[in-house]
Design an enzyme around this catalytic site. Structure first.
Site, mmCIF file in Angstrom:
data_model
loop_
_atom_site.group_PDB
_atom_site.id
_atom_site.type_symbol
_atom_site.label_atom_id
_atom_site.label_comp_id
_atom_site.label_asym_id
_atom_site.label_seq_id
_atom_site.Cartn_x
_atom_site.Cartn_y
_atom_site.Cartn_z
ATOM 1 N N GLU A 116 0.735 -1.134 -0.048
ATOM 2 C CA GLU A 116 -0.341 0.216 -0.141
ATOM 3 C C GLU A 116 0.843 1.141 -0.009
ATOM 4 O O GLU A 116 2.169 1.012 0.377
ATOM 5 C CB GLU A 116 -0.801 0.109 1.247
ATOM 6 C CG GLU A 116 -1.866 -0.960 1.433
ATOM 7 C CD GLU A 116 -2.391 -0.961 2.891
ATOM 8 O OE1 GLU A 116 -2.538 -0.210 3.711
ATOM 9 O OE2 GLU A 116 -2.788 -2.067 3.255
ATOM 10 N N LYS A 118 2.179 4.628 1.475
ATOM 11 C CA LYS A 118 2.238 5.146 2.654
ATOM 12 C C LYS A 118 1.653 6.541 2.779
ATOM 13 O O LYS A 118 2.422 7.668 2.093
ATOM 14 C CB LYS A 118 3.819 4.970 3.402
ATOM 15 C CG LYS A 118 3.934 5.309 4.641
ATOM 16 C CD LYS A 118 5.108 5.213 5.290
ATOM 17 C CE LYS A 118 5.180 5.295 6.738
ATOM 18 N NZ LYS A 118 5.061 6.684 7.061
ATOM 19 N N ASP A 120 1.032 10.433 3.575
ATOM 20 C CA ASP A 120 1.458 11.377 4.489
ATOM 21 C C ASP A 120 0.623 12.098 5.152
ATOM 22 O O ASP A 120 0.168 13.366 4.937
ATOM 23 C CB ASP A 120 2.481 12.317 3.593
ATOM 24 C CG ASP A 120 3.682 12.732 4.822
ATOM 25 O OD1 ASP A 120 3.634 12.347 5.857
ATOM 26 O OD2 ASP A 120 4.374 13.873 4.241
ATOM 27 N N TYR A 227 -9.434 -2.910 9.386
ATOM 28 C CA TYR A 227 -10.938 -3.237 9.687
ATOM 29 C C TYR A 227 -10.574 -4.094 11.069
ATOM 30 O O TYR A 227 -10.221 -5.395 10.869
ATOM 31 C CB TYR A 227 -11.631 -4.009 8.589
ATOM 32 C CG TYR A 227 -12.715 -4.395 8.920
ATOM 33 C CD1 TYR A 227 -14.038 -3.754 9.034
ATOM 34 C CD2 TYR A 227 -13.028 -6.030 9.410
ATOM 35 C CE1 TYR A 227 -15.379 -4.044 9.417
ATOM 36 C CE2 TYR A 227 -14.126 -6.624 9.843
ATOM 37 C CZ TYR A 227 -15.299 -5.818 9.618
ATOM 38 O OH TYR A 227 -16.658 -5.989 10.167
ATOM 39 N N LYS A 313 10.706 3.415 3.154
ATOM 40 C CA LYS A 313 10.741 4.952 3.264
ATOM 41 C C LYS A 313 11.237 5.601 2.108
ATOM 42 O O LYS A 313 12.438 5.065 1.527
ATOM 43 C CB LYS A 313 11.412 5.320 4.339
ATOM 44 C CG LYS A 313 10.643 5.237 5.590
ATOM 45 C CD LYS A 313 9.482 6.487 5.767
ATOM 46 C CE LYS A 313 9.745 6.899 7.196
ATOM 47 N NZ LYS A 313 9.342 7.971 7.940
ATOM 48 N N CYS A 405 9.104 49.608 -3.404
ATOM 49 C CA CYS A 405 9.145 48.466 -4.311
ATOM 50 C C CYS A 405 10.430 48.394 -5.063
ATOM 51 O O CYS A 405 10.972 49.471 -5.523
ATOM 52 C CB CYS A 405 7.827 48.613 -5.347
ATOM 53 S SG CYS A 405 8.119 47.454 -6.850
ATOM 54 N N CYS A 408 9.790 49.330 -9.265
ATOM 55 C CA CYS A 408 9.438 50.608 -9.499
ATOM 56 C C CYS A 408 9.687 51.843 -8.484
ATOM 57 O O CYS A 408 9.423 52.930 -8.898
ATOM 58 C CB CYS A 408 8.088 50.504 -10.152
ATOM 59 S SG CYS A 408 6.747 50.371 -8.744
ATOM 60 N N CYS A 423 3.264 45.850 -3.810
ATOM 61 C CA CYS A 423 3.484 47.244 -4.451
ATOM 62 C C CYS A 423 2.326 47.824 -4.841
ATOM 63 O O CYS A 423 1.432 47.023 -5.331
ATOM 64 C CB CYS A 423 4.205 46.972 -5.573
ATOM 65 S SG CYS A 423 4.263 48.333 -6.912
ATOM 66 N N CYS A 428 3.473 48.762 -12.221
ATOM 67 C CA CYS A 428 4.612 48.260 -11.893
ATOM 68 C C CYS A 428 5.189 47.212 -12.912
ATOM 69 O O CYS A 428 4.613 46.519 -13.086
ATOM 70 C CB CYS A 428 4.842 47.689 -10.345
ATOM 71 S SG CYS A 428 6.428 46.906 -10.106
HETATM 72 S S1 IVH Z 1 -0.174 0.566 8.878
HETATM 73 C C1 IVH Z 1 0.737 -1.225 12.902
HETATM 74 N N1 IVH Z 1 -0.909 1.513 6.297
HETATM 75 O O1 IVH Z 1 2.343 5.406 8.799
HETATM 76 C C2 IVH Z 1 0.674 -0.810 11.608
HETATM 77 N N2 IVH Z 1 0.174 3.004 8.017
HETATM 78 O O2 IVH Z 1 4.900 4.386 10.338
HETATM 79 C C3 IVH Z 1 0.571 0.793 11.557
HETATM 80 N N3 IVH Z 1 0.697 5.376 7.468
HETATM 81 O O3 IVH Z 1 1.214 5.607 12.036
HETATM 82 C C4 IVH Z 1 0.005 1.535 10.493
HETATM 83 N N4 IVH Z 1 -0.221 5.025 5.213
HETATM 84 O O4 IVH Z 1 0.226 7.055 10.306
HETATM 85 C C5 IVH Z 1 -0.231 1.836 7.703
HETATM 86 N N5 IVH Z 1 -1.170 2.257 4.341
HETATM 87 C C6 IVH Z 1 -0.820 2.395 5.534
HETATM 88 C C7 IVH Z 1 -0.372 3.748 5.825
HETATM 89 C C8 IVH Z 1 0.042 4.036 7.257
HETATM 90 C C9 IVH Z 1 0.544 5.814 6.097
HETATM 91 C C10 IVH Z 1 0.982 6.000 8.647
HETATM 92 C C11 IVH Z 1 0.450 5.946 9.915
HETATM 93 C C12 IVH Z 1 1.324 5.130 10.834
HETATM 94 C C13 IVH Z 1 2.691 5.381 10.148
HETATM 95 C C14 IVH Z 1 3.557 4.022 10.425
#
Ligand code: IVH
Length: 667
Positions: A116, A118, A120, A227, A313, A405, A408, A423, A428
């Site tokens: 998935e 990650k 931000d 979930y 990362k 400015c 000008c 300005c 200008c």
């Molecule tokens: S799983 C125990 N899935 O990354 C599992 N985290 O470094 C924890 N994050 O605190 C989270 N996208 O804020 C998971 N697809 C994703 C994510 C995700 C972003 C963030 C989340 C978490 C941090 C973990």
């Protein structure tokens, strides 16, 4: 015999279902099927009925998303199970190490990863009971978070009601899209408020506010990735739980992928490192999770993080360099922006020598002096910015904003409550140059050849004092300029000529009215269809257009009330520009509800043109192929997007077929 009208309670229930269905189409699937005005009307009707019959109002009604009253403080709530963080892998070797540990612990068993993105943002747990959202809690310290239920209710992609009556919890990421983030910062800049450093901070700042109406205005999104029932995963596989969440109406990142081994996982990581600039939201890596929940249980946890997941990362697109100078730029609206001139440094593969410092307050906040070593960051396509000072130069020079400015010499001033200086001279040369460049830009009037160097000469020699002057330029005048031959002069005259045919929306955005960018210009053109109408309508009537609020309406009025601007408009009319277009009901058209992806080179259309045609017909154009893609339009040398379309079974057509469907006959 006339049928008896259904009871109020029934009407209310039906309206709610209709609204929820359309919110799901719009905010979760990105594929609305009714015009926004129609949706607004449904919501208005429901609000009226609930006001007349308050006994039927419930907290999970779509009318309750608006945001209630500000509170005194946040209540702390415990999580059902700790919200842990993840261990990081910073490169291929570390990812393979992680995979090796998994293999050792699982023995001979085959296993798969769910990859998935990650996102931000910041993570949040959302609880549902008896089919309604009951609580939303921020991550906090992982064990205890803050109750942000009222704020979370305003997030449109988060369902208030679901079809499942048993209690469950979803965990996911609260984010703000790149576009919404940029707009938010533009707005803050105009309002003279400090800017958010990145989408993550702005999502945090928008969720953790005591006044939910602020959250409501911020266009936050929520993407679910867990979930849980009673604090534990409740399906056999992670993938199945993502599908279940999707079926319940949650937004789940569609760009996930099931990978059969670490090589496929690595390929996914590399693919999205390439694609990250083109995604509609900011990502900082990839999260890989073992798919099977029983295997997850077997792998267990360390004291801080699960052994069944890892965060790969991406390299931060930051670098350190020296600020050699700070100079002030004057923009199209007269805003004075201090810009750091840097010793050139590569940041994530792009050479960077300038970074914006936004305004005086920002320089003070950073404590920056000329000569200091700073950390710069580049995200998406936006201008790089200075994030922090890492080393103060011993002989650093303080920077002071000029008192007049720099271009000008006119007076400069902060307008009411703003932090930015402007300005005040509307002619200008710096403002003029910027506004001519803006007018000629590709996504505006598209006057090829009218770039910075030419505009500079035209303005400096007094040939162009406003945008209307462009249409009085003669070929001989252009030929007499530096670096300008007969051929190129001829070409520019032709391009200027062609620009007379640009649609009204482009002309409106070319005028450079404050707060009226491409999108708003399009909305104004579609709604009113006539520049003279826009120029004369009172503010209240302008606000009838979607997304046009009091502030934008006031800016439009201010622009057209100015007599210089009105004279300019008359000259543009005489120059033969298009002042009218057909009125269009937005979001409906032959392509409404369809998402297109364009790939390769087309025989006659440029990408931009194909995109504009599709959007005009009510369709959407996305950057990448997913299950939600309706049609891929492929040209010569179409690449991986075409492969992806075939893999997912998405329909593929060529340019000719696109034109046929758009009911356009090729010339
Ligand atoms: S799983 C125990 N899935 O990354 C599992 N985290 O470094 C924890 N994050 O605190 C989270 N996208 O804020 C998971 N697809 C994703 C994510 C995700 C972003 C963030 C989340 C978490 C941090 C973990």
């Amino acid at each position: 015999m006339a049928k008896a009208a259904p009871p109020i309670a029934q009407i209310i229930t039906d309206l709610r279902s209709q609204i929820e269905h359309n919110e799901h189409l719009y905010y979760v699937l990105d594929a609305p099927t009714i015009p926004d005005a129609h949706y607004d009307a449904l919501l208005r009707k429901l609000r009226e009925l609930e006001e007349a019959h308050p006994e039927f109002r419930t907290p999970d009604s779509p009318t309750q998303r608006v945001g209630g009253k500000p509170r005194e403080g946040f209540v702390k709530l415990p999580h059902s199970a700790p919200m842990l963080s993840l261990d990081n892998a910073l490169n291929e070797a570390e990812l393979r190490d992680f995979d090796r540990r998994v293999r050792e612990l699982l023995g001979e068993e085959p296993y798969r990863y769910v990859a998935e993105l990650k996102l931000d943002g910041l993570s949040m747990a959302v609880h549902y009971a008896q089919g309604s959202m009951s609580r939303a809690i921020t991550r906090g310290d992982g064990s205890v978070g803050e109750d942000v239920t009222e704020n979370a209710r305003t997030i449109r992609s988060l369902p208030l009601r679901v079809k499942e009556k048993e209690s469950f919890e979803t965990r996911g990421e609260t984010i703000i899209g790149r576009h919404a983030f940029e707009r938010l910062n533009e707005q803050r800049e105009q309002d003279g408020l400090p800017l958010y450093a990145n989408p993550r901070n702005s999502a945090a700042g928008s969720l953790r506010v005591l006044d939910p109406t602020i959250t409501a205005a911020r266009q936050l999104e929520y993407m679910a990735y867990f979930y849980f029932v009673n604090g534990e995963p409740a399906m056999e596989s992670h993938w199945a739980s993502l599908e279940h969440l999707t079926a319940l109406g949650f937004k789940v990142n569609p760009l996930r992928r099931l990978c059969k081994d670490v090589d496929e996982l690595l390929a996914y990581c590399q693919e999205f490192d390439q694609r990250r600039d083109n995604l509609p939201f900011e990502i900082d890596g990839v999260v890989a999770k073992i798919d099977s929940i029983s295997q997850q249980r077997k792998l267990g946890y360390t004291s801080k993080a699960p052994r069944w997941a890892i965060a790969y990362k991406y390299a931060a697109r930051q670098a350190e360099t020296i600020v050699e100078d700070i100079r002030v730029q004057v923009g199209r609206t007269g805003a004075l922006t201090p810009v750091a001139h840097l010793r050139e440094v590569p940041v994530g593969g792009v050479k960077v020598s300038r970074a914006t410092l936004h305004n005086e307050e920002e320089i003070q906040r950073l404590g920056l002096k000329i000569g200091d070593t700073v950390r710069v960051e580049r995200s998406g396509d936006v201008i790089p910015k200075v994030v922090s000072v890492v080393k103060t130069a011993e002989d650093g020079r303080s920077f002071l904003m000029p008192t007049e400015c720099p271009i000008c010499g006119s007076d400069i001033r902060k307008l009411d409550g703003e932090v930015i200086l402007r300005c005040l001279n509307i002619s200008c040369p710096a403002r003029l140059k910027q506004s001519v460049e803006h007018y000629a830009a590709r996504n505006v009037m598209d006057i090829d050849g009218m770039g910075e160097a030419l505009v500079e000469q035209l303005v400096d020699q007094g040939l162009v004092k406003n945008i209307a002057d462009l249409y009085d330029l003669k070929q001989e005048q252009l030929e007499a300029l530096e670096r300008m031959g007969r051929k190129s002069a001829e070409k520019i005259i032709q391009n200027l000529d062609a620009s007379r045919q640009r649609p009204l929306s482009r002309l409106i955005s070319g005028l450079g009215i404050s707060f009226v960018g491409e999108r708003t210009a399009q909305i104004l053109a579609d709604t009113f269809g006539d520049l003279d109408k826009i120029a004369t309508l009172p503010e209240e009537q302008l606000q009838a257009a979607e997304e046009v609020g009091p502030k934008v309406a006031a800016a439009i009025r201010l622009y057209f009330n100015d007599e210089h601007n009105r004279a300019l408009i008359e000259r543009l009319r005489k120059a033969g520009l298009k002042f009218t277009q057909e009125i269009r009901t937005r979001a409906v058209g032959p392509m409404a509800g369809l998402t297109f992806v364009l790939t390769g080179t087309f025989p006659t259309l440029k990408r931009e043109e194909a995109k504009a045609l599709i959007e005009e017909a009510g369709g959407k154009v996305a950057g990448s192929v997913s299950k939600k893609t309706s049609v891929v339009v492929a040209g010569e040398e179409a690449g991986s997007k075409l492969d992806k379309a075939k893999e997912l079974g998405v329909e593929v057509i060529d340019e000719a077929e696109l034109l046929r469907r758009l009911e356009i006959n090729p010339a």
